[in-house]
Scaffold this active site. Structure first.
Site, short mmCIF file in Angstrom:
data_model
loop_
_atom_site.label_atom_id
_atom_site.label_comp_id
_atom_site.label_asym_id
_atom_site.label_seq_id
_atom_site.Cartn_x
_atom_site.Cartn_y
_atom_site.Cartn_z
N TYR A 1 -19.75 8.11 0.75
CA TYR A 1 -20.35 7.93 -0.60
C TYR A 1 -19.57 8.31 -1.70
O TYR A 1 -19.45 9.07 -2.58
CB TYR A 1 -21.60 8.99 -0.76
CG TYR A 1 -22.69 8.40 -1.49
CD1 TYR A 1 -23.30 7.18 -1.43
CD2 TYR A 1 -23.34 9.22 -2.46
CE1 TYR A 1 -24.18 6.69 -2.03
CE2 TYR A 1 -24.45 8.77 -3.16
CZ TYR A 1 -24.87 7.47 -3.06
OH TYR A 1 -25.82 7.17 -3.98
N GLY A 2 -18.40 7.40 -1.70
CA GLY A 2 -17.23 7.59 -2.57
C GLY A 2 -17.40 6.45 -3.52
O GLY A 2 -18.49 6.01 -3.94
N LYS B 1 0.69 -1.09 -0.01
CA LYS B 1 -0.18 0.13 0.02
C LYS B 1 0.84 1.19 0.00
O LYS B 1 1.92 1.04 0.54
CB LYS B 1 -1.01 -0.09 1.18
CG LYS B 1 -2.04 0.83 1.21
CD LYS B 1 -3.18 0.61 0.17
CE LYS B 1 -4.37 0.14 0.94
NZ LYS B 1 -5.34 -0.46 0.21
N1 GLU Z 1 -7.36 -0.06 -3.01
C1 GLU Z 1 -7.98 -1.08 -3.43
C2 GLU Z 1 -8.27 -2.16 -2.16
O1 GLU Z 1 -7.88 -1.57 -0.66
C3 GLU Z 1 -7.77 -1.88 -4.48
C4 GLU Z 1 -6.22 -2.19 -4.45
C5 GLU Z 1 -6.03 -2.77 -6.03
O2 GLU Z 1 -6.75 -2.93 -6.82
O3 GLU Z 1 -4.54 -3.03 -5.94
O4 GLU Z 1 -8.25 -3.10 -1.97
#
Ligand code: GLU
Length: 417
Positions: free
Chosen positions: A220-221, A107
């Site tokens: 509400y995103g 992340k």
């Molecule tokens: N940000 C999204 C999640 O927390 C998608 C992550 C991704 O597609 O790699 O799952």
């Protein structure tokens, strides 16, 4: 579970510890999984529109790549911290494992307020982020994606910057791209659609009729609004409450989520929607509904309000909305929680499809994406439910047992511990 965690990463570690004790995870594998494999702290200089240079702090955390390249979104948020990014990277490892896709967990985040930046400033920040981390990412290393306050355009700039640095077109380095530059059909609402597939499974297990069910959506995103639209349009559920960061609205006769979305686009918030009563975010969580979807930020359901939640199903479209103390309260009140890294795994699942399509330069149609997504989400839900019923543990712990066991098996076979 020991002392109360003081930050989100400690909460993620406490959850892992809970699962590890259930199935006697080897101490070596447990120790590796308690920490990320790599943590990058970066400082990104950006020329602002007024000619000044500002330096933004950012992170990329790579938690585990036993099952495949690190995978996970990038958040742009004024209150970003390394603890949050570490927790979210760890949850990505479990998320990919619970749906059984060949990817690991990562992340990223940048401390910034995108709502106060121009499009040109955001572009320079996005390119600067890639300039700082590009040697550590790639289609076989680490594949970022959108997350809180980042979007397909930002992914497009990032893919372009990476391709320039590598000297070759590399659409497989990032997912959530715009369709015209290698994105996938169905990625836009994938988190919500995947969540709805798990809600359908939970409802059939509990005997809840979704065509007459009432729903409250907190946040509400992308995830929250699409979940409301899909539940309303395809299942006929009644959306009675909706909120965003500014507050919420309630109408027990039901709200039209399309009109609420239009109102939010026009005014910047769902609040003051005609024919609805304004309520606070705190009140929204406690409204009497069949399904509550926390779809915004972390730790909104805590030991303080968990006892007041009346929903039959809590579908966690957000990452980390419920604290471990609140989990125990919900479980003992008989509330069925679809845990975050299962409920919201649809996003990364369609990211996986996008990565495969980008690598092959061959694109699938939307019905194929939906069908494959549905199959994966249903299978993952049933595996977790079976574990939960067999061991008589809550769904979160069961999801951990399924996910951690898969990652641990891969680590063992690769000879990591
Ligand atoms: N940000 C999204 C999640 O927390 C998608 C992550 C991704 O597609 O790699 O799952």
């Amino acid at each position: 579970m020991g002392n109360k965690p003081s930050n989100l990463f400690e909460m993620a570690q406490a959850q892992l510890d809970g699962a590890a004790s259930i199935f006697n995870l080897e101490p070596g594998i447990h120790a590796i999984l308690r920490e990320p494999m790599r943590e990058l702290h970066i400082y990104i200089p950006v020329k602002m529109d007024d000619g000044q240079t500002r330096v933004f702090k950012g992170f990329r955390v790579q938690h585990n790549n036993a099952c495949g390249p690190f995978k996970g979104g990038i958040r742009f948020h004024p209150e970003e911290t390394i603890y949050v990014v570490k927790a979210l990277a760890t949850w990505m490892t479990w998320k990919c494992a619970v749906v059984n896709i060949p990817l690991g967990g990562g992340k990223g985040g940048v401390i910034c307020n995108p709502k106060e930046m121009s499009s040109c400033e955001l572009e320079r920040l996005s390119r600067g982020y890639i300039d700082a981390i590009w040697e550590f990412i790639g289609p076989d290393r680490d594949i970022p994606a959108p997350d809180v306050y980042t979007n397909p355009q930002i992914m497009g700039w990032m893919m372009d910057e990476y391709s320039k640095l590598r000297g070759q077109y590399t659409p497989g380095v990032i997912t959530g791209k715009p369709l015209a530059i290698g994105g996938s059909l169905g990625r836009g609402d994938a988190t919500a659609r995947g969540g709805v597939y798990t809600i359908i499974e939970a409802a059939s297990h509990l005997g809840v009729d979704l065509s007459s069910a009432t729903v409250a959506i907190q946040g509400y995103g992308n995830a929250g609004s699409n979940a409301a639209l899909i539940l309303y349009d395809t299942l006929g559920s009644k959306i009675v409450a909706i909120s965003d960061s500014k507050g919420g609205i309630y109408n027990k006769q039901g709200l039209d989520p399309h009109r609420v979305l239009q109102h939010k686009i026009e005014t910047g918030s769902v609040i003051n929607f005609p024919q609805a009563e304004n309520i606070s975010n705190a009140e929204l969580l406690e409204v009497g509904v069949d399904i509550l979807c926390p779809s915004g930020l972390e730790t909104v359901i805590t030991e303080t309000n968990a006892g007041n939640i009346k929903a039959k199903i809590v579908a966690e479209l957000a990452n980390g909305p419920t604290t471990p103390e609140a989990d125990e309260i919900l479980f003992s009140s008989g509330i069925f929680v679809i845990p975050d890294f299962l409920c919201n795994a649809g996003g990364v699942t369609v990211s996986y499809f996008e990565w495969v399509q980008s690598l092959n330069r061959y694109y699938w149609d939307e019905s194929e994406i939906h069908q494959r997504l549905g199959k994966i989400m249903k299978k993952a839900f049933q595996a977790v439910l079976a574990e939960s019923l067999e061991r008589k543990i809550n769904m979160r712990l069961a999801a951990y047992v399924v996910a951690v066991a898969r990652v641990a098996e891969t680590m063992r076979l690769r000879g990591w511990a």
